[in-house]
Motif scaffolding. Structure first.
Motif, PDB file in Angstrom:
ATOM      1  N   ILE A  60       0.854  -1.191   0.000  1.00  9.16           N
ATOM      2  CA  ILE A  60       0.000   0.000   0.000  1.00  9.16           C
ATOM      3  C   ILE A  60       0.886   1.234   0.000  1.00  9.16           C
ATOM      4  O   ILE A  60       1.617   1.484   0.963  1.00  9.16           O
ATOM      5  N   GLY A  61       0.847   1.988  -1.096  1.00 11.44           N
ATOM      6  CA  GLY A  61       1.661   3.195  -1.179  1.00 11.44           C
ATOM      7  C   GLY A  61       3.136   2.920  -1.027  1.00 11.44           C
ATOM      8  O   GLY A  61       3.872   3.738  -0.457  1.00 11.44           O
ATOM      9  N   GLY A  62       3.602   1.790  -1.564  1.00 14.19           N
ATOM     10  CA  GLY A  62       4.980   1.370  -1.358  1.00 14.19           C
ATOM     11  C   GLY A  62       5.929   1.833  -2.443  1.00 14.19           C
ATOM     12  O   GLY A  62       5.523   2.372  -3.482  1.00 14.19           O
ATOM     13  N   ILE A  63       7.220   1.611  -2.194  1.00  7.97           N
ATOM     14  CA  ILE A  63       8.272   1.961  -3.147  1.00  7.97           C
ATOM     15  C   ILE A  63       9.246   0.792  -3.259  1.00  7.97           C
ATOM     16  O   ILE A  63       9.289  -0.096  -2.408  1.00  7.97           O
ATOM     17  N   SER A  64      10.031   0.824  -4.319  1.00 12.82           N
ATOM     18  CA  SER A  64      11.128  -0.134  -4.472  1.00 12.82           C
ATOM     19  C   SER A  64      12.177   0.483  -5.375  1.00 12.82           C
ATOM     20  O   SER A  64      11.935   1.513  -6.012  1.00 12.82           O
ATOM     21  N   ASP A  65      13.333  -0.144  -5.432  1.00 12.66           N
ATOM     22  CA  ASP A  65      14.303   0.258  -6.438  1.00 12.66           C
ATOM     23  C   ASP A  65      13.804  -0.230  -7.802  1.00 12.66           C
ATOM     24  O   ASP A  65      12.862  -1.023  -7.896  1.00 12.66           O
ATOM     25  N   LYS A  66      14.412   0.227  -8.867  1.00 11.54           N
ATOM     26  CA  LYS A  66      13.893  -0.032 -10.210  1.00 11.54           C
ATOM     27  C   LYS A  66      14.007  -1.487 -10.643  1.00 11.54           C
ATOM     28  O   LYS A  66      13.370  -1.889 -11.627  1.00 11.54           O
ATOM     29  N   HIS A  67      14.796  -2.278  -9.943  1.00 11.52           N
ATOM     30  CA  HIS A  67      14.856  -3.718 -10.210  1.00 11.52           C
ATOM     31  C   HIS A  67      14.054  -4.512  -9.176  1.00 11.52           C
ATOM     32  O   HIS A  67      14.073  -5.738  -9.197  1.00 11.52           O
ATOM     33  N   GLN A  68      13.409  -3.804  -8.299  1.00 13.34           N
ATOM     34  CA  GLN A  68      12.613  -4.362  -7.215  1.00 13.34           C
ATOM     35  C   GLN A  68      13.373  -5.451  -6.451  1.00 13.34           C
ATOM     36  O   GLN A  68      12.890  -6.558  -6.222  1.00 13.34           O
ATOM     37  N   ILE A  69      14.567  -5.094  -6.045  1.00 11.92           N
ATOM     38  CA  ILE A  69      15.340  -5.961  -5.157  1.00 11.92           C
ATOM     39  C   ILE A  69      14.926  -5.707  -3.712  1.00 11.92           C
ATOM     40  O   ILE A  69      14.656  -6.636  -2.950  1.00 11.92           O
ATOM     41  N   LEU A  70      14.834  -4.432  -3.353  1.00 12.87           N
ATOM     42  CA  LEU A  70      14.480  -4.024  -1.995  1.00 12.87           C
ATOM     43  C   LEU A  70      13.183  -3.216  -2.037  1.00 12.87           C
ATOM     44  O   LEU A  70      13.017  -2.343  -2.898  1.00 12.87           O
ATOM     45  N   CYS A  71      12.280  -3.516  -1.105  1.00 16.84           N
ATOM     46  CA  CYS A  71      10.953  -2.909  -1.109  1.00 16.84           C
ATOM     47  C   CYS A  71      10.632  -2.299   0.252  1.00 16.84           C
ATOM     48  O   CYS A  71      11.054  -2.814   1.291  1.00 16.84           O
ATOM     49  N   PHE A  72       9.834  -1.235   0.219  1.00 18.94           N
ATOM     50  CA  PHE A  72       9.341  -0.623   1.450  1.00 18.94           C
ATOM     51  C   PHE A  72       7.858  -0.313   1.269  1.00 18.94           C
ATOM     52  O   PHE A  72       7.430   0.195   0.223  1.00 18.94           O
ATOM     53  N   ALA A  73       7.068  -0.598   2.305  1.00 13.84           N
ATOM     54  CA  ALA A  73       5.662  -0.192   2.338  1.00 13.84           C
ATOM     55  C   ALA A  73       5.171  -0.258   3.778  1.00 13.84           C
ATOM     56  O   ALA A  73       5.618  -1.100   4.561  1.00 13.84           O
ATOM     57  N   PRO A  74       4.258   0.608   4.154  1.00 12.88           N
ATOM     58  CA  PRO A  74       3.696   0.545   5.500  1.00 12.88           C
ATOM     59  C   PRO A  74       2.595  -0.512   5.606  1.00 12.88           C
ATOM     60  O   PRO A  74       1.893  -0.796   4.634  1.00 12.88           O
ATOM     61  N   ALA A  75       2.454  -1.086   6.786  1.00 17.21           N
ATOM     62  CA  ALA A  75       1.321  -1.952   7.105  1.00 17.21           C
ATOM     63  C   ALA A  75       0.617  -1.349   8.317  1.00 17.21           C
ATOM     64  O   ALA A  75       1.234  -0.602   9.105  1.00 17.21           O
ATOM     65  N   PHE A  76      -0.670  -1.678   8.459  1.00 17.72           N
ATOM     66  CA  PHE A  76      -1.478  -1.061   9.514  1.00 17.72           C
ATOM     67  C   PHE A  76      -2.296  -2.130  10.241  1.00 17.72           C
ATOM     68  O   PHE A  76      -2.598  -3.186   9.699  1.00 17.72           O
ATOM     69  N   TRP A  77      -2.689  -1.796  11.459  1.00 19.58           N
ATOM     70  CA  TRP A  77      -3.624  -2.657  12.201  1.00 19.58           C
ATOM     71  C   TRP A  77      -4.440  -1.788  13.147  1.00 19.58           C
ATOM     72  O   TRP A  77      -3.900  -0.961  13.882  1.00 19.58           O
ATOM     73  N   ASN A  78      -5.739  -1.982  13.082  1.00 18.35           N
ATOM     74  CA  ASN A  78      -6.653  -1.213  13.933  1.00 18.35           C
ATOM     75  C   ASN A  78      -6.935  -1.908  15.271  1.00 18.35           C
ATOM     76  O   ASN A  78      -7.767  -1.445  16.052  1.00 18.35           O
ATOM     77  N   GLY A  79      -6.283  -3.044  15.496  1.00 17.86           N
ATOM     78  CA  GLY A  79      -6.489  -3.782  16.734  1.00 17.86           C
ATOM     79  C   GLY A  79      -7.680  -4.716  16.701  1.00 17.86           C
ATOM     80  O   GLY A  79      -7.933  -5.437  17.675  1.00 17.86           O
ATOM     81  N   LYS A  80      -8.392  -4.769  15.582  1.00 14.42           N
ATOM     82  CA  LYS A  80      -9.606  -5.577  15.486  1.00 14.42           C
ATOM     83  C   LYS A  80      -9.615  -6.530  14.285  1.00 14.42           C
ATOM     84  O   LYS A  80     -10.315  -7.541  14.316  1.00 14.42           O
ATOM     85  N   ASP A  81      -8.884  -6.221  13.239  1.00 13.79           N
ATOM     86  CA  ASP A  81      -8.879  -7.066  12.049  1.00 13.79           C
ATOM     87  C   ASP A  81      -8.183  -8.393  12.320  1.00 13.79           C
ATOM     88  O   ASP A  81      -7.278  -8.470  13.165  1.00 13.79           O
ATOM     89  N   PRO A  82      -8.550  -9.436  11.581  1.00 17.62           N
ATOM     90  CA  PRO A  82      -7.900 -10.741  11.768  1.00 17.62           C
ATOM     91  C   PRO A  82      -6.511 -10.818  11.143  1.00 17.62           C
ATOM     92  O   PRO A  82      -5.773 -11.764  11.402  1.00 17.62           O
ATOM     93  N   VAL A  83      -6.163  -9.828  10.298  1.00 21.14           N
ATOM     94  CA  VAL A  83      -4.840  -9.807   9.657  1.00 21.14           C
ATOM     95  C   VAL A  83      -4.358  -8.366   9.598  1.00 21.14           C
ATOM     96  O   VAL A  83      -5.142  -7.417   9.660  1.00 21.14           O
ATOM     97  N   LEU A  84      -3.035  -8.209   9.460  1.00 19.34           N
ATOM     98  CA  LEU A  84      -2.478  -6.885   9.211  1.00 19.34           C
ATOM     99  C   LEU A  84      -2.972  -6.369   7.865  1.00 19.34           C
ATOM    100  O   LEU A  84      -3.199  -7.144   6.920  1.00 19.34           O
ATOM    101  N   LYS A  85      -3.120  -5.075   7.747  1.00 17.46           N
ATOM    102  CA  LYS A  85      -3.463  -4.463   6.462  1.00 17.46           C
ATOM    103  C   LYS A  85      -2.148  -4.175   5.738  1.00 17.46           C
ATOM    104  O   LYS A  85      -1.571  -3.100   5.825  1.00 17.46           O
TER     105      LYS A  85
END
Length: 871
Positions: A60-85
């Motif tokens: 979600i709203g993530g980035i990577s290098d142009k060869h997609q070797i290394l990736c970054f993206a945030p994850a979220f949790w509202n304390g109620k969902d069965p999985v991380l977003k």
């Protein structure tokens, strides 16, 4: 500053990192290794958190290098969902009423061509995300029902949701500042879990010879990566609660009922945060996937901001200059768009344009697909079913894409489509002509184009046919860069693409003109369900279809090639002969389309004054398929006006054309205005002379037929009361006006060309009107709307039509934008809008994919060209 970053000597460095993560990698052809090719069941949303992808990553709203070797993206949790977003949720092609459909609310707010500044908004419910409700309720509905969306649930009721802004600002090409702002929209204090994640795309599981990279903790606020090609990166975090590690490897225990111990699988961080499973994360604080954890308490109507920095060098004080750099990049973004956006637009219109172009830039994706390797399978994986070697894309073993591409929509269409790409490149030319040209060049490289000359369509079937508009896009981009950026013109680009187009044109002539009559059978041609039956399959009861649009697209193709050839003669007169050759092709195609005489019936129906497809079979006479659709409007696009100076500079071209006019009137009388000099002594080549042009425009501008309050419909409203019925082979087929979502199963029902408004072809109508006006000027006027007794020039009509298209996004006198439909939730305080795949033919409501910037970014180009239209 942004213009400096876009200079040839700098731009590639600044684009080392960008928004290259897909919004959805599950459910793609690339990740499908099934025997039956059911992509939606082999990888699913539920499997995605545990399945290590082979060909790309998502976030979600993530980035990577142009060869997609290394990736970054945030994850979220509202304390109620069965999985991380960690990823956007949506229905698969099998679950959705009209095919695959994302069920989230998010916006791509801002982006620079160098990606030195980027901003997006994700809206996350504070109560449990309604996963099951969205699946169950949509399963109860039929094709004739509307989609059940997340905004139809109580997910956002009483403002119980978070606004999450994700922003990036580059201090340098490999020095990225990250700011995540979480806003509590409710009145009560809320707890929120933020997990910024850093991970490596798995490249080692498929080949044991590859080294396994590593991420490890070196302090409470810093992680360091190690990769044999990429080197080291440092992720700095401002006061995190904790950090966790696992590996980006498939959880074979969860997915395949294995009993393997001592591994820390891809879903390990999810397991620990949600379930408290300490065995799921690595106690040694290292792995190939990692996350910082922030446990935030946010007051009602309050907000919290988290800062991170990803850099390829160590930084002693990573946050000392953070605010200054961020504010500088924001200012540079404002300055860049203020320079390129038409100053005659009002503030709301400028915002729409900026978002359209920013969404286009966000929709870049690392696209990796080695078809030969995919068919054979990897040495360290189970061997794929043998049937794959003769199945999907098995003719395309040369295909080896590993590039950053502009894609239509990173969730709904996370792959390139050839004709979508053409429109995307035209829209991109307004904001980033360099990348636009790079994309057009790339798609005709040897690792894309088939050895026989065919262009790939899209990954579900590269052998399908899209309208051949690459030549049009190349010419448009060339001219737009000349005009908008005051350059001489990139002739090297134009020449390079032209040579590949020569190969592709030969393929079309040899492959699709089956009976050598210069009438073409395109089949699919990107218009999905526009035919009374599937035009890409076999004709019911046998026979062939001679397609009005296929033949008109080819006429347009050759005129584009004429114009490019003539332009290239400014640098090398060898292209003059090619201009002559393509003009001859145009005249021959035009005769075949307009004047068949003894050989049968014309594609032009004299009684209806409209172009139709013709069906032919051995056991009966040819028959018109009398469907008044966009198919019959495509001949309008085959138009080119030649300047008198260009003729004077190419005497051999002029001489040969004069010979045709004198000796082959059968080829020229219906299409050419060569001897009739128009405005500015210009010369006209078109499939439509004045009479037929008037008749086609009368249909287009008739509000009981094609003309909607919001643009030109893809199917005439005439078919609402008068469905077209075709009977053959003991079967009956019908087509009627459907202004909203598709009501039939053709192509899965996930798009609809039977009534809605589509921006790409509306844009081409505007372009054609302008081109005809360049020839006719004030001497040619048409009634607008039809029956009103008000007459306008074609240029004026283009402006009036543009105003209808613009109105889809503009607020009305009640403060509502038609693209919202009746959903008031989209009226957000940030003035953000979404850009849909197509729009309701009566109300202007956005339908289909919700982030199709993509070709709907053309609305930005339309606002730029027609400021103040209709005011």
């Amino acid at each position: 500053m942004e213009k400096q970053r876009l200079q040839p000597e700098q731009v590639d460095q600044w684009r080392t990192w960008g928004p290259y993560l897909s919004d959805r990698q599950w459910g793609t052809v690339r990740e499908d290794y099934s025997e039956d090719g059911n992509v939606w069941e082999y990888t699913t949303y539920d499997k995605a958190r545990s399945y290590a992808y082979r060909w790309g990553e998502e976030g979600i709203g993530g980035i990577s290098d142009k060869h997609q070797i290394l990736c970054f993206a945030p994850a979220f949790w509202n304390g109620k969902d069965p999985v991380l977003k960690e990823r956007l949720f949506g229905l698969s092609g099998n679950q959705g009423i009209h095919g695959e459909d994302v069920k989230e609310v998010y916006y791509y707010a801002e982006n620079l061509p160098s990606h030195a500044y980027m901003k997006m908004l994700y809206q996350y419910p504070q109560n449990e995300f309604p996963y099951e409700q969205l699946v169950d309720e949509n399963s109860k509905r039929t094709k004739k029902d509307t989609e059940f969306e997340i905004t139809d649930t109580d997910a956002f009721a009483n403002n119980n949701y978070f606004d999450i802004f994700v922003e990036y600002a580059k201090a340098g090409p490999e020095d990225i500042l990250i700011q995540i702002t979480v806003i509590n929209r409710s009145e009560e204090k809320k707890e929120f879990h933020l997990l910024p994640q850093l991970w490596f795309r798995n490249t080692w599981s498929w080949d044991h010879a590859r080294e396994i990279p590593q991420i490890k903790k070196i302090s409470d606020w810093c992680l360091v990566t190690s990769h044999h090609e990429l080197g080291s990166y440092y992720l700095y975090s401002d006061r995190p609660t904790a950090s966790y590690f696992c590996d980006n490897e498939t959880n074979i225990n969860r997915l395949y009922n294995s009993r393997t111990y001592g591994h820390y699988f891809k879903d390990g961080i999810n397991e620990f945060v949600i379930q408290g499973n300490e065995q799921a994360i690595n106690p040694e604080l290292k792995g190939t996937k990692s996350a910082f954890h922030y446990l935030l308490e946010i007051e009602g109507r309050g907000k919290t901001t988290v800062r991170l920095r990803l850099k390829n060098q160590e930084e002693e004080k990573p946050f000392d200059d953070f605010e200054n750099i961020f504010s500088q990049r924001v200012q540079e973004s404002d300055e860049f768009y203020s320079e390129i956006i038409n100053p005659n637009l009002n503030n709301d219109e400028k915002s729409i344009v900026k978002q359209a172009f920013s969404g286009l830039l966000w929709n870049k994706q690392f696209y990796y697909y080695n078809v030969s390797q995919w068919l054979k399978g990897d040495p360290n994986m189970p061997k794929p079913p043998a049937s794959r070697l003769n199945g999907r894309n098995s003719r395309w073993t040369h295909m080896n894409a590993k590039d950053v591409l502009s894609v239509p929509d990173k969730w709904e269409f996370p792959w390139f489509a050839m004709w979508d790409s053409a429109f995307q490149c035209v829209a991109l030319a307004s904001v980033d002509p360099g990348f636009s040209k790079k994309m057009l060049r790339l798609l005709v490289k040897e690792w894309y184009i088939h050895p026989n000359g065919q262009f790939p369509a899209f990954e579900f079937d590269f052998s399908q046919l899209n309208p051949p508009i690459h030549s049009w896009a190349a010419w448009k981009v060339f001219k737009m860069e000349q005009k908008n950026f005051n350059t001489e013109g990139d002739y090297e680009f134009l020449e390079e693409v032209f040579h590949k187009l020569l190969i592709n044109f030969t393929w079309w002539v040899n492959r699709e003109d089956v009976q050598s009559k210069n009438l073409f059978e395109g089949g699919f041609l990107g218009l999905d369900n526009i035919g009374v039956f599937d035009r890409s399959g076999e004709v019911p009861g046998g026979g062939t279809i001679e397609q009005s649009d296929a033949t008109a697209w080819m006429a347009m193709y050759v005129l584009n090639m004429v114009r490019i050839s003539l332009e290239l003669t400014k640098k090398n007169n060898v292209y003059e002969d090619l201009a002559v050759k393509f003009m001859e092709h145009f005249l021959i195609i035009s005769k075949a389309m307009n004047q068949m005489g003894e050989n049968g019936i014309d594609l032009w129906n004299e009684e209806d004054q409209f172009y139709y497809d013709i069906i032919r079979s051995d056991d009966q006479d040819p028959e018109w398929l009398k469907v008044r659709s966009m198919v019959g409007l495509v001949p309008l696009f085959a138009v080119e006006v030649i300047e008198s100076e260009m003729v004077a500079q190419n005497p051999d071209f002029a001489e040969r054309l004069n010979w045709f006019l004198s000796n082959r009137e059968d080829l020229t009388r219906l299409v050419s205005r060569w001897n009739d000099l128009g405005e500015g002594k210009r010369r006209l080549f078109s499939l439509l002379r004045g009479h037929r042009l008037t008749k086609i425009l009368t249909r287009i501008l008739d509000e009981t037929e094609f003309m909607s309050s919001y643009g030109v419909r893809s199917l005439s409203k005439h078919h609402k009361e008068h469905p077209f019925v075709f009977k053959k082979g003991g079967k009956e087929f019908s087509i009627h006006y459907q202004p909203g979502e598709s009501e039939d199963e053709m192509f899965g029902g996930n798009s609809n060309w039977r009534g809605p408004i589509w921006f790409p072809l509306n844009y081409m109508i505007l372009e054609s009107l302008e081109e005809f006006d360049n020839y006719y000027g004030n001497s040619f006027k048409v009634e607008y709307p039809a029956g009103s007794q008000n007459y306008y020039t074609l240029k004026d009509i283009a402006e009036l039509l543009a105003s209808r298209l613009q109105k889809i996004f503009q607020k009305d006198n009640k403060g509502q934008r038609p693209c919202w439909g009746n959903q008031k939730f989209f009226d957000n305080p940030y003035n953000l809008v979404q850009f849909h795949e197509y729009y309701h033919g009566e109300t202007g409501k956005g339908l289909g994919a919700s982030h199709q910037t993509g070709w709907t970014a053309l609305v930005g180009t339309i606002f730029q060209k027609y400021p103040g239209s209709g005011k």
